[in-house]
Design a protein around this motif. Sequence first.
Motif, mmCIF file in Angstrom:
data_model
loop_
_atom_site.group_PDB
_atom_site.id
_atom_site.type_symbol
_atom_site.label_atom_id
_atom_site.label_comp_id
_atom_site.label_asym_id
_atom_site.label_seq_id
_atom_site.Cartn_x
_atom_site.Cartn_y
_atom_site.Cartn_z
ATOM 1 N N UNK A 187 0.817 -1.213 0.000
ATOM 2 C CA UNK A 187 0.000 0.000 0.000
ATOM 3 C C UNK A 187 0.852 1.264 0.000
ATOM 4 N N UNK A 228 2.905 0.013 -5.011
ATOM 5 C CA UNK A 228 1.813 -0.620 -5.738
ATOM 6 C C UNK A 228 0.657 0.305 -6.078
ATOM 7 N N UNK A 230 -1.294 1.891 -4.164
ATOM 8 C CA UNK A 230 -2.370 1.945 -3.185
ATOM 9 C C UNK A 230 -1.997 2.872 -2.022
ATOM 10 N N UNK A 398 5.483 -10.337 -4.669
ATOM 11 C CA UNK A 398 4.455 -9.337 -4.365
ATOM 12 C C UNK A 398 3.085 -10.000 -4.391
ATOM 13 N N UNK B 309 -6.957 -1.474 -8.266
ATOM 14 C CA UNK B 309 -6.061 -1.624 -7.112
ATOM 15 C C UNK B 309 -5.328 -2.966 -7.136
ATOM 16 N N UNK B 310 -4.008 -2.911 -7.103
ATOM 17 C CA UNK B 310 -3.209 -4.151 -7.092
ATOM 18 C C UNK B 310 -3.535 -4.990 -5.868
ATOM 19 N N UNK B 311 -3.848 -4.329 -4.754
ATOM 20 C CA UNK B 311 -4.126 -5.079 -3.528
ATOM 21 C C UNK B 311 -5.500 -5.746 -3.573
ATOM 22 N N UNK B 325 -9.225 -3.513 1.789
ATOM 23 C CA UNK B 325 -8.530 -2.990 0.607
ATOM 24 C C UNK B 325 -9.507 -2.327 -0.355
ATOM 25 N N UNK B 329 -9.294 1.565 -1.379
ATOM 26 C CA UNK B 329 -9.191 2.021 -2.771
ATOM 27 C C UNK B 329 -10.271 3.054 -3.099
#
Lengths: 407, 407
Positions: A187, A228, A230, A398, B309-311, B325, B329
Amino acid sequence: MEKTYKQTAFIPIENGSVGSPKGFHTGGQNIGLRTGRPDMGWIYSETPAVAAGVYTTNVFQAAPLQVTQESIAEEKKLQAILVNTVSANSCTGQKGIDNAYTTRKWMAEHFGVADHLVGVASTGVIGMQLPMDKMKKGIVAIDLEGANAPFEAAILTTDTKPKHLAVQLEIDGRKVTIGGACKGSGMIHPNMATMLGFVTTDAAVDPDALSFALKSVINKTFNRITVDGDTSTNDMVLLLANGQAENQQLSEQHPEWPAFMKGLEHVCQGLAKFIASDGEGATKLIEVQVTGAKDDHSAEIISKSIVGSSLVKTAVFGSDANWGRVVCAMGYSGERFDPNKVSMAMGDLVLFEDGIPVDFDEEKAKDYLDGSSVVIKTRLGEGDGQAVAWGCDLTYDYVKINASYRS
Amino acid sequence: MEKTYKQTAFIPIENGSVGSPKGFHTGGQNIGLRTGRPDMGWIYSETPAVAAGVYTTNVFQAAPLQVTQESIAEEKKLQAILVNTVSANSCTGQKGIDNAYTTRKWMAEHFGVADHLVGVASTGVIGMQLPMDKMKKGIVAIDLEGANAPFEAAILTTDTKPKHLAVQLEIDGRKVTIGGACKGSGMIHPNMATMLGFVTTDAAVDPDALSFALKSVINKTFNRITVDGDTSTNDMVLLLANGQAENQQLSEQHPEWPAFMKGLEHVCQGLAKFIASDGEGATKLIEVQVTGAKDDHSAEIISKSIVGSSLVKTAVFGSDANWGRVVCAMGYSGERFDPNKVSMAMGDLVLFEDGIPVDFDEEKAKDYLDGSSVVIKTRLGEGDGQAVAWGCDLTYDYVKINASYRS
């Protein structure tokens, strides 16, 4: 590209950290949130320190950030800071706010200071309430003279390494120390991330000047890193100045203000780069330098667009000199510029010049990209604007870390 | 949430594609760019078709896009389209532009039409010139009656599946067909990506109305998908209408215009979802529904922030109901809203209500997230704005593909 400040201007302190400046004590301990490693950290200044903070821009702002802002608003001072891991105390409603106030009160009682001289910070899982029993036991057990774990180790989550740094400089003929510690990992994105940064100095600094200094330095350091994309709910950087170096109070009018600012930038930039290179799953630090942009702001946007591109990040992971992805990321940054005046290099290897691909030695490029630090240089033909941004590669790890860790 | 159009409004055409509407011929062949699979595709209409295009917003716009725009500008018509893979003909300087003009000319000569009735599109590696010898041989070998590979298979790069769709509806009592095919995979992000979309119809449509229709439908379909946040230099969607259905010319004034628009949206939405679910390395389609936003534009920004969002993407890959998450986002989307009025569900499982976490059955959540399609629903308390966006999970294979493929 980025000005490198003369090493002679500061003396780096070996193994220096947020506890290096005079009058600051720090430590960490295990309070039972995690097994086999410290999970709570604290900072204490012998005297109230002038304080400034910068907080996440996320609409969901975690409870501890709200409480810490209220503390600093009272008289622009802090004397103690508590940091817990595992629970982020974010999206936890009124109960979360109440809990943050209660831990602040416990810290204040333990150190015999006013509530508003305490700051609180949390990092960990969103939506989890603070484990108040453990927090209480941990706080009353804080012992400045005890066998403490290092603060910088106690605040980590998925970080693989502690991150800390300190430098010394002279102001008014007095030794002034600036030290810092931080955590990062996931994040992470410009505008504060699941990033907590703590910077201390024993310099005497005017409160408004301190606040200005922090904001301006953060824009060139912590807000220039991305892991990333976020931006977390818990990001915060706190800067404390307790004046124990006994210099004349620093402000923009002080002749040695620029030296102090450079020292502060050096510490914050060092910490920010530690976070970027220790991003979740990262194997390489990526530094993106942009020159020749319309202005510095435009250069900043372009540098962040490149360093945030998943395709650039995976290419660096694969040691592939994929300049096409770099210019592509420049092109979708939202900034307008003449594509025929763009040039690009990785390290000293020019790959693209004035809008045209350049033949290059693929083996040399691969060798360079196999290193642990990759510098991507881009030059536009629009003006004098320049900026640097830092990030890391995007790797299998990741994905592994984030497909299984609830943060 | 999203209005679902009555299935009765259209008849889906089994195995329909961009060649389904009357008078369109399509095909693909191997011209030696790749081994064992078709690598060049073409579309031909028996009569000049009214044409509209939407192009990448990237500053580096590939040569074929510049040439195709010039073609359409001439009289808002196209009759033939050539698509090659492997070389993107992007960042290739004046030589790249010249090559794009030359391939356009060869196509025009082969089909005996004016140069400006030909569009050209490329996808593949940035910075690589077109292999002109192979292109020439490929073009002169085009045979409408030959043993052609499917167009939709011939335009793919790292896509794992061909993507195509067609529907039939009635306008003025005449059967009208709308068909499309596209490619996607990496560099996919709202505002066009390494995405090529080709949509055809045998309806008669006014040129300005066709252009308006394409732009407005794209904003709700292709511009609502993201794979990795990277907007390519080569994105383009072309829409051709050759009028062979012999309806009264469609425009906003025609009583059946809304039906045509819905049919077009259905085709484009279907193609967009194919791209999202076949994103590089993807195992799951993610649909994000936002309601209760200040307005539709605000809902769109929030939906894209979540799906990008990558997460969030890694959490979905790991079947982790990590609502923290998702709200995080939303919070960094840049839109302002009251966090205490936000609710969130995955499928039918409510995880977060009015700013507070809800206890939920982790097993049920995991079961739901193990499926191949995940719907994330968020509700704000600001107004009537709503939007849907689509994306995919972020997986080991995304990293694998992009650490080794030079695109």
